[in-house]
Design a protein around this motif. Structure first.
Motif, PDB file in Angstrom:
ATOM      1  N   THR A  90       0.854  -1.180   0.000  1.00  0.00           N
ATOM      2  CA  THR A  90       0.000   0.000   0.000  1.00  0.00           C
ATOM      3  C   THR A  90       0.888   1.228   0.000  1.00  0.00           C
ATOM      4  O   THR A  90       2.039   1.179   0.440  1.00  0.00           O
ATOM      5  N   TYR A  91       0.355   2.345  -0.501  1.00  0.00           N
ATOM      6  CA  TYR A  91       1.192   3.522  -0.708  1.00  0.00           C
ATOM      7  C   TYR A  91       0.454   4.777  -0.285  1.00  0.00           C
ATOM      8  O   TYR A  91      -0.780   4.787  -0.152  1.00  0.00           O
ATOM      9  N   SER A  92       1.248   5.844  -0.150  1.00  0.00           N
ATOM     10  CA  SER A  92       0.690   7.174   0.115  1.00  0.00           C
ATOM     11  C   SER A  92       1.538   8.182  -0.645  1.00  0.00           C
ATOM     12  O   SER A  92       2.765   8.215  -0.474  1.00  0.00           O
ATOM     13  N   VAL A  93       0.906   8.963  -1.528  1.00  0.00           N
ATOM     14  CA  VAL A  93       1.602  10.037  -2.251  1.00  0.00           C
ATOM     15  C   VAL A  93       0.703  11.261  -2.321  1.00  0.00           C
ATOM     16  O   VAL A  93      -0.512  11.153  -2.180  1.00  0.00           O
ATOM     17  N   SER A  94       1.328  12.406  -2.579  1.00  0.00           N
ATOM     18  CA  SER A  94       0.561  13.645  -2.662  1.00  0.00           C
ATOM     19  C   SER A  94      -0.177  13.750  -3.990  1.00  0.00           C
ATOM     20  O   SER A  94      -1.306  14.190  -4.047  1.00  0.00           O
ATOM     21  N   GLY A  95       0.492  13.349  -5.078  1.00  0.00           N
ATOM     22  CA  GLY A  95      -0.106  13.456  -6.394  1.00  0.00           C
ATOM     23  C   GLY A  95      -0.430  12.085  -6.954  1.00  0.00           C
ATOM     24  O   GLY A  95      -0.727  11.154  -6.206  1.00  0.00           O
ATOM     25  N   ASN A  96      -0.385  11.963  -8.266  1.00  0.00           N
ATOM     26  CA  ASN A  96      -0.626  10.656  -8.879  1.00  0.00           C
ATOM     27  C   ASN A  96       0.576   9.749  -8.652  1.00  0.00           C
ATOM     28  O   ASN A  96       1.709  10.179  -8.813  1.00  0.00           O
ATOM     29  N   PRO A  97       0.348   8.509  -8.307  1.00  0.00           N
ATOM     30  CA  PRO A  97       1.476   7.631  -7.988  1.00  0.00           C
ATOM     31  C   PRO A  97       2.093   6.974  -9.209  1.00  0.00           C
ATOM     32  O   PRO A  97       1.393   6.560 -10.127  1.00  0.00           O
ATOM     33  N   TYR A  98       3.406   6.907  -9.212  1.00  0.00           N
ATOM     34  CA  TYR A  98       4.133   6.023 -10.112  1.00  0.00           C
ATOM     35  C   TYR A  98       4.649   4.889  -9.224  1.00  0.00           C
ATOM     36  O   TYR A  98       5.369   5.136  -8.256  1.00  0.00           O
ATOM     37  N   LEU A  99       4.287   3.664  -9.550  1.00  0.00           N
ATOM     38  CA  LEU A  99       4.544   2.524  -8.675  1.00  0.00           C
ATOM     39  C   LEU A  99       5.442   1.501  -9.346  1.00  0.00           C
ATOM     40  O   LEU A  99       5.321   1.260 -10.559  1.00  0.00           O
ATOM     41  N   PHE A 100       6.310   0.896  -8.574  1.00  0.00           N
ATOM     42  CA  PHE A 100       7.308  -0.036  -9.097  1.00  0.00           C
ATOM     43  C   PHE A 100       7.438  -1.234  -8.151  1.00  0.00           C
ATOM     44  O   PHE A 100       7.267  -1.111  -6.943  1.00  0.00           O
ATOM     45  N   TRP A 101       7.774  -2.391  -8.744  1.00  0.00           N
ATOM     46  CA  TRP A 101       8.199  -3.551  -7.971  1.00  0.00           C
ATOM     47  C   TRP A 101       9.598  -3.944  -8.406  1.00  0.00           C
ATOM     48  O   TRP A 101       9.904  -3.979  -9.601  1.00  0.00           O
ATOM     49  N   TYR A 102      10.420  -4.251  -7.384  1.00  0.00           N
ATOM     50  CA  TYR A 102      11.775  -4.719  -7.609  1.00  0.00           C
ATOM     51  C   TYR A 102      11.975  -6.018  -6.828  1.00  0.00           C
ATOM     52  O   TYR A 102      11.340  -6.255  -5.797  1.00  0.00           O
ATOM     53  N   VAL A 103      12.918  -6.840  -7.304  1.00  0.00           N
ATOM     54  CA  VAL A 103      13.285  -8.074  -6.607  1.00  0.00           C
ATOM     55  C   VAL A 103      14.783  -8.036  -6.318  1.00  0.00           C
ATOM     56  O   VAL A 103      15.565  -7.516  -7.127  1.00  0.00           O
ATOM     57  N   GLN A 104      15.152  -8.557  -5.148  1.00  0.00           N
ATOM     58  CA  GLN A 104      16.568  -8.577  -4.771  1.00  0.00           C
ATOM     59  C   GLN A 104      16.958  -9.993  -4.355  1.00  0.00           C
ATOM     60  O   GLN A 104      16.394 -10.550  -3.410  1.00  0.00           O
ATOM     61  N   TYR A 105      17.916 -10.564  -5.074  1.00  0.00           N
ATOM     62  CA  TYR A 105      18.476 -11.856  -4.704  1.00  0.00           C
ATOM     63  C   TYR A 105      19.675 -11.633  -3.795  1.00  0.00           C
ATOM     64  O   TYR A 105      20.269 -10.543  -3.791  1.00  0.00           O
ATOM     65  N   PRO A 106      20.063 -12.629  -3.005  1.00  0.00           N
ATOM     66  CA  PRO A 106      21.160 -12.456  -2.041  1.00  0.00           C
ATOM     67  C   PRO A 106      22.423 -11.901  -2.684  1.00  0.00           C
ATOM     68  O   PRO A 106      22.843 -12.354  -3.754  1.00  0.00           O
ATOM     69  N   ASN A 107      22.988 -10.901  -2.018  1.00  0.00           N
ATOM     70  CA  ASN A 107      24.241 -10.278  -2.450  1.00  0.00           C
ATOM     71  C   ASN A 107      24.154  -9.650  -3.842  1.00  0.00           C
ATOM     72  O   ASN A 107      25.165  -9.564  -4.554  1.00  0.00           O
ATOM     73  N   ARG A 108      22.972  -9.236  -4.224  1.00  0.00           N
ATOM     74  CA  ARG A 108      22.772  -8.579  -5.513  1.00  0.00           C
ATOM     75  C   ARG A 108      22.036  -7.262  -5.314  1.00  0.00           C
ATOM     76  O   ARG A 108      21.492  -6.989  -4.242  1.00  0.00           O
ATOM     77  N   GLY A 109      22.032  -6.468  -6.380  1.00  0.00           N
ATOM     78  CA  GLY A 109      21.241  -5.242  -6.353  1.00  0.00           C
ATOM     79  C   GLY A 109      19.778  -5.521  -6.636  1.00  0.00           C
ATOM     80  O   GLY A 109      19.346  -6.668  -6.661  1.00  0.00           O
TER      81      GLY A 109
END
Lengths: 118, 114
Positions: free
Chosen positions: A24-43
């Motif tokens: 869930t999110y909270s922003v002042s204007g219209n939201p730009y939303l992203f999903w990222y995944v992180q594997y061990p010892n990685r970005g």
């Protein structure tokens, strides 16, 4: 102020079952939303984004996410989980109003550790 | 094509020292952002640079500074290191500075302060 909440620190699911990781999110204007995944010892690896348009967004590796404006949610989903999906997942939001100093800033949740059991 | 590259991958320093972390963005990307990820938390925004100018700064002390070079690579500098600066430092690049584009992250520099 912008913020993101990932209410579950951990999600466990059996291989082949559907999975959902909540955001869930909270922003002042219209939201730009992203999903990222992180594997061990990685970005962080980009999965998908919602900017505008269709509420169901499809991304990499069979993942999709559903934007719900009334509930201010952007849940990540996959119809059939794989063991290789086990990783740390981050939801992030930007304010789409492009206000000055927050132009490039992503606000991240604390992350959800997904474990898929064989 | 090469992704975002960061160096070094690991670094051990002692309190009070200074450190410089480096980042090369994806070819053609002009925007670079820096994030700090403490164990068990999501990344926290430190800086964004676009076309060599600072475009945003997070809630970090003045001990943290950065710059972007003409080839769009970037350096993050941290002075007077504290134990609490131990973290994974992530660099991310995007083609422009606009907020509807995803940022692409490097694998980070893990900084340990003794």
């Amino acid at each position: 102020a912008q913020s993101v909440a990932q209410p579950e620190d951990q999600v466990n699911v059996a291989e082949g079952n559907p999975l959902t990781v909540k955001c869930t999110y909270s922003v002042s204007g219209n939201p730009y939303l992203f999903w990222y995944v992180q594997y061990p010892n990685r970005g962080l690896q980009f999965l998908l984004k919602y900017i505008t348009g269709d509420n169901l967004v499809k991304g990499s590796y069979g993942f999709e996410a559903e934007f719900n404006k009334s509930q201010t949610s952007f849940h990540l989903k996959k119809p059939s989980a794989l063991v290789s999906d086990s990783a740390l997942y981050f939801c992030a939001v930007r304010d789409g109003a492009n206000r000055g100093s927050t132009l490039g800033r992503l606000y991240f949740g604390r992350g959800t550790q997904l474990t898929v059991w064989p | 094509d090469a992704g975002v590259t960061q160096s070094p991958t690991h670094l051990i320093k002692t309190r009070g020292q200074h450190v410089t972390l480096r980042c090369s963005p994806i070819s053609g990307h002009k925007s670079v952002s820096w994030y700090q990820q403490v164990l068990g938390q999501g990344p926290q925004f430190i800086f964004q640079y676009y076309e060599k100018e600072e475009r945003g700064r997070g809630n970090f002390p003045d001990r943290f500074s950065a710059r972007q070079f003409p080839n769009y690579s970037s350096e993050l500098n941290v002075n007077a290191l504290l134990l609490g600066d131990s973290a994974l430092y992530l660099c991310a690049s995007s083609a422009t500075g606009v907020s509807n584009q995803p940022q692409h992250f490097g694998d980070g520099t893990r900084l340990s302060i003794l």
